[in-house]
Each structure stands twice: as C-alpha cells, then as structure tokens.
Design a protein around this motif. Structure first.
Motif: not given
Length: 200
Positions: A34-38, A47-52, A67-74, A147-148
């Motif tokens: 597992k890898v956590s991404i925040v 950031v959107r493109e690289m996270t995707h 991740s945490g299900g929030a808007i944005g990077v999550d 990622t940011y």
C-alpha cells in the motif's frame, strides 16, 4: 457496514491503536502493498496530472492506493487507482458519504474497494476527526507520497505522523514559490523527490 474484528499490524505504528474500526468493502486489500497519497484540496493542473499518473501507475503494479476521500488530491488518487485498488479512510461514520461532492466515488469504493473509519454511525465531520483520520491514512501505507503541501496545512501534519512512524516520504518537485511545505522537506533532507514515474 461491519466492525473489523481482526488486528491490522500497520496500525501499530499509530500513537494509539484505534478502539474500534468499521469498514465497508474488500478487507483483502489490507494484505496488499500500500502507498498513501495525500495533498492539497485545491491542487493546480500540474499536481492534478501528476497525482493521476502516479496513482494509476501504482495500481497497475498491484499497489493499493490509500487516501482520505477529500476533494482535491485525495479524490484524484482514488479515481486514478480505480475503485477496486483503493482504500479510503473516512473522517465520519460510514453511514455518511462525506464530502457529498464525492458521493459517487465513495459508492464505487464501497462496492469494489474498501472504506474504513474509526468512527461509529452518525458521527459527523468534526474538525478533529480529520486529524485522527489522517493518522490512519499514513499508518496504512508502506510509504507516504505528498503531491502538494503548503507549510501550515493538514497535509504537513500527515507528514509529521509519517516521520514519527519512520515512514519514507516522497514528494513531487515544485517551483520555489509553490508547495512550500514539500520544498522545505526536500531542503531539510526529510523527503525524496519523484523525478521519474517510470522508476517507481
């Protein structure tokens, strides 16, 4: 929704193992790498493109994205990984699909992936619950990818958890004026920059 009645070794790295844990979905995902991404709730286009790209690549390699299900990077990370390759940690009871804007995404993860929470039904989105949620997100991952992050942000508190847990931290390279939190981590040698997605 069911109560998790088995021990999750990864959560031993938390300051205190959760008293209760609830879930909806496929708990077999907990056995995978597992890898956590925040990151930021308001990421820029880079950031959107690289996270995707990053989350999608990890999922193709059989890595589960947490991740945490929030808007944005999550949300970007969950979507790019695909519902069946992601674990979302909620900051509310699992009877609430929060934030509402991510309702469809959350429903997909319930069906194919895994959603976890340490909060019982009817628990609202209290401010401090997000701090507790973030600790679980970080603990579940073998490493943390940021990622940011601005210097004074919830994302940097997630970084603090990772450092206390001895987790390796990876960040995206940014311009000097952007993502000053992750730039500071690089300057202080506390994180490693991801310069090549193909090297992952």
């Amino acid at each position: 929704m069911q109560r998790i009645d088995f021990h999750i070794d990864a959560l031993e790295s938390m300051k205190k193992y959760p008293k209760e844990l609830f879930c909806i979905g496929n708990t077999d995902l907990l056995d995978n790498k597992k890898v956590s991404i925040v990151g930021s709730r308001k990421p820029n286009q880079y950031v959107r493109e690289m996270t995707h790209l990053l989350a999608g690549k990890l999922a193709k390699q059989g890595v589960v994205v947490v991740s945490g299900g929030a808007i944005g990077v999550d949300a970007i990370a969950h979507k790019a990984a695909g519902a069946k390759n992601t674990i979302m940690v909620a900051a509310t009871g699992l009877d609430k699909r929060y934030p509402a804007i991510n309702r469809n995404l959350i429903c997909d993860i319930e069906k194919e992936g895994l959603i976890m929470s340490q909060f019982p039904s009817k628990t609202p989105s209290n401010r401090y619950n997000f701090v507790l949620r973030n600790e679980v997100v970080v603990a579940l991952g073998d490493v943390l990818v940021v990622t940011y992050a601005d210097i004074d942000s919830g994302t940097m508190r997630s970084v603090e958890y990772a450092m206390k847990m001895g987790k390796k931290i990876y960040v995206l390279p940014h311009r000097i004026s952007e993502s000053q939190g992750t730039n500071l981590l690089l300057e202080e040698g506390k994180a490693e920059a991801i310069y090549n997605l193909e090297a992952l």
